[in-house]
Design an enzyme around this catalytic site. Sequence first.
Site, PDB file in Angstrom:
ATOM      1  N   GLU A 113      -3.167 -11.650 -10.973  1.00  0.00           N
ATOM      2  CA  GLU A 113      -3.352 -11.577  -9.527  1.00  0.00           C
ATOM      3  C   GLU A 113      -4.315 -12.694  -9.128  1.00  0.00           C
ATOM      4  OE1 GLU A 113      -3.790  -7.793  -6.483  1.00  0.00           O
ATOM      5  OE2 GLU A 113      -5.135  -7.891  -8.196  1.00  0.00           O
ATOM      6  N   HIS A 158      -7.373 -12.424 -11.619  1.00  0.00           N
ATOM      7  CA  HIS A 158      -7.437 -11.041 -12.099  1.00  0.00           C
ATOM      8  C   HIS A 158      -6.351 -10.788 -13.146  1.00  0.00           C
ATOM      9  CE1 HIS A 158      -6.982  -6.483 -11.089  1.00  0.00           C
ATOM     10  NE2 HIS A 158      -7.690  -6.674 -12.188  1.00  0.00           N
ATOM     11  N   ASN A 183      -5.354  -2.905  -7.100  1.00  0.00           N
ATOM     12  CA  ASN A 183      -6.235  -1.736  -7.073  1.00  0.00           C
ATOM     13  C   ASN A 183      -6.283  -1.040  -5.718  1.00  0.00           C
ATOM     14  OD1 ASN A 183      -7.146  -1.381  -9.745  1.00  0.00           O
ATOM     15  ND2 ASN A 183      -8.329  -3.257  -9.555  1.00  0.00           N
TER      16      ASN A 183
END
Length: 297
Positions: A151, A139, A189
Amino acid sequence: MKNISVIGSGTMGNGIAHVFAQFDYKVNLIDIQQTALDQALDTIAKNLDRQVSKELLTEEQKAATLKNITTFTSISEGVSTADLIVEAATENVELKLKIFKDLDIYAPADAILASNTSSISITQIAAVTKRGNKVIGMHFMNPVPVIKLVEVIRGYQTSDETTKAIMSLSENLGKVPVEVNDYPGFVANRILMPMINEAIYTLYEGVAGVYEIDTVMKLGMAHPMGPLQLADFIGLDVCLAILKVLHNGFGNPKYAPCPLLINMVAAGKKGTKSGEGFYKYTHGSKELVVSDKFTQS
């Protein structure tokens, strides 16, 4: 790993291709539309020009970076020699599962399959392939050439070997990889989206206006960008999709997307990509102007 294929030429895809190519990896950038690929190459060239103007790159390095990128409209052709494939398509479960089924067929047997998903289960994605040990989350953050974090999401079947390879590769790109486990929203997130959602609720309930909410968070909490401006930058449709993944994944009402967010996405107000969200965006202007919808009389 020297041959990288990137699926999707949008904001994240072209940013990922840019970074790999800049560090002298051979990149196959894949999209179903040639016009999208042409636009991606134009964006990469402009971003490289920005790096040259800041003396971060030379003109020779810019030329070499662009030379390292080849475009394809066929997945089967674009991934045939890949050591690593990074999927950066729209944040849609069905689409990603379809792509990974195809990648499992067309990619070399020893290729690692990575997803740039910001919230969707790597374990679920891996389950549609026959190489679960070689499926991982990678990510990147937007803008990819600038933000250092990657990530790295380890699915249930992801092997130690695959994880170590991606951690090392990320470092080779000048990034800082952080390994996390596979739960909805991962770390970034799972923490960020509830904050953005709460900021939208704060607006929705009339506690304060757009400018005021963002100013409190920028000046009081030292955030470089307020949560509503950040939501526009990410894309309100993307924020909504991630919140739905969190809500469905945990079954906890605290992740339920604000009705205002739902209505804005339905109305096509998706943030910078559509020209309007919580703010209005005019091409060529950096002035931050609150949308007329939220301007108090």
